[in-house]
Enzyme design. Structure first.
Site, mmCIF file in Angstrom:
data_model
loop_
_atom_site.group_PDB
_atom_site.id
_atom_site.type_symbol
_atom_site.label_atom_id
_atom_site.label_comp_id
_atom_site.label_asym_id
_atom_site.label_seq_id
_atom_site.Cartn_x
_atom_site.Cartn_y
_atom_site.Cartn_z
ATOM 1 N N GLY B 8 -26.326 99.239 -34.046
ATOM 2 C CA GLY B 8 -27.255 100.135 -33.348
ATOM 3 C C GLY B 8 -28.681 99.611 -33.391
ATOM 4 C CE LYS B 177 -32.340 84.296 -27.281
ATOM 5 N NZ LYS B 177 -31.642 85.535 -27.610
ATOM 6 C CD GLU B 255 -32.229 87.359 -35.998
ATOM 7 O OE1 GLU B 255 -30.992 87.522 -35.989
ATOM 8 O OE2 GLU B 255 -32.912 87.245 -34.959
#
Lengths: 294, 294
Positions: B8, B177, B255
């Site tokens: 979510g 990416k 990250e």
């Protein structure tokens, strides 16, 4: 002895304050505004109680003393040097980094030139007030073999509370300080931390060590030994904010060119960590001051 | 089609929001608290007006749908993968970076595994609300030759307002990416700037280019071409704050391991700029969160 201290920054004010106890000192400044404040309010060095009245003049009104101590920032030297070419008295240069050496070499100066390494911790608070954050030494070497007479002045300037020492090899001493500056100044300025955090945060310690290794190797020095030296400096100044961090906080020009720019200019090999730090400081200066390059 | 969206976060909520227009979507979340908010208030995607009611379950109550879209952050995958080993339906992984590929390889997953590159700009505002900052594509490749059937699902998921595309070579797309993320994320996070400043500030542009060169070369890719690609991304997202910058602002885990840590792990040569950026982000995380390592 008549001592002319050129430059009303942190180094100049601290030096003038201590030397005025035993000598006839004149401080030379660029700005009329600072001259007025110094005349009206004297020189204050925290944490000491006594305020001192010291003679102040504008640089244009220079009168030759028995010795000149040049305490301007390195990047102000090129503008000052021509006016020193007609001087006959000894001149002691107290700049940070190594960038000034080239300019001194190129200038047509008289003999008795000294190169000093200034190891006190000091921070400027305003035009007549500085904070003495760490008691150190002023280590003086003769610039060339023709300049050895400058060493006689070392004992005349020396006081136990503000010590001057003779150095045979100023280049090694200056390089040592350059290594410490190249490691401590940019990283503390980028990460906005006191010096001690460089050893407390393991990721910053990794960086500091890498930069030390790269800089020392590039200068042809044994890096492990220099890393021990730099760690010692970090420890003994752990609560201090580095001059580059303070300059950045006040949106002032930093000494990035004199420290990292100098290293980049002289390096024959790639020095990626120094290169990255150089552009980091330049990027931050630009972001802080807007689009105008200093 | 019954679509299970696991996670979510920003990617999960945006994906569920759009897919729910044509499919029977269930969002799976970890926290009971988020489940309650989503059930009571629905999913809101700014700047769109319509709020949507979408089914929500806790991850433990997983029911096999026709396809699973895995939208958790990369570092949550190791905890999730075991529960996917008993699944028979196709699974599409939508993580950033390349770190998840190794884990997917090692897990005993069913066939029909897809790897997606998610190119939308999206930022989480709170537990039921995200901001769609840039319309992009979801580019899907089959993980191995045994997984080619996943490509049939691409056209089923595709909508003009939320496009899905087939990719023959997901590795190149993911690497592309990854290069953009490795350049844009850390530098914007360290210097606290929007993406566009990476091209406006010449010192940050120098850095971005250097990092791009190092990363692309390390991945065996032609760096000049990739630098054109990265510049394009910076231009088209110039007003955005990168996910790493936003994570840092909110003292959230970044990250960094999935992007820079992955590059360091796989590099056979020295990659000093990536190494420096890695420790910079780790240092900042540590300074922000105190002494506790995440």
């Amino acid at each position: 002895m008549r001592v002319g201290v050129i430059g009303g920054g942190a180094v100049g004010l601290l030096t003038a304050y201590f030397l005025s106890a035993q000598h006839d000192v004149t401080i030379y400044v660029r700005r009329q505004e600072q001259k007025s404040v110094l005349i009206q309010q004297g020189v204050v060095v925290e944490p000491y109680v006594r305020k001192k009245s010291i003679k102040v003049k504008c640089i244009e009104d220079m009168v030759e003393p028995d010795i000149f101590l040049i305490c301007v920032k390195s990047y102000h030297l090129p503008a000052l040097l021509p006016s020193l070419e007609s001087i006959r008295c000894p001149i002691l240069f107290m700049q940070n980094g190594m960038g000034h050496i080239k300019w001194i070499k190129e200038a047509a100066l008289p003999s008795n030139i000294g190169i000093a390494v200034f190891e006190h911790g000091v921070r400027k608070i305003n035009d007549n007030k500085v904070l003495h954050t760490g008691v150190g030494r002023v280590r003086v070497g003769a610039f060339t073999e023709d300049d050895l007479d400058i060493l006689h002045y070392v004992s005349l300037l020396h006081q136990d509370v503000f010590p001057f020492y003779q150095e045979m090899d100023w280049e090694t001493v200056l390089q040592e300080k350059l290594i410490a500056n190249a490691v401590i100044n940019p990283i503390t300025a980028i990460f906005q931390v006191e010096n001690g955090v460089l050893l407390e945060n393991p990721h910053l310690a990794w960086m500091a060590k890498k930069v030390c290794e790269e800089v020392a190797t590039s200068l042809g020095q044994p890096w492990e030994k220099k890393w021990e030296y730099v760690k010692g400096i970090i420890q003994s100044t752990k609560e201090n904010r580095s001059s580059m961090l303070v300059d950045m906080d006040h949106c002032r020009k930093t000494e990035v060119e004199e420290i990292l720019g100098y290293l980049l200019d002289r390096a024959k090999e790639e020095i990626p960590y120094v290169h990255y730090l150089y552009h980091s400081i330049k990027a931050l200066e630009r972001q802080k001051r807007g689009d105008v390059e200093w």
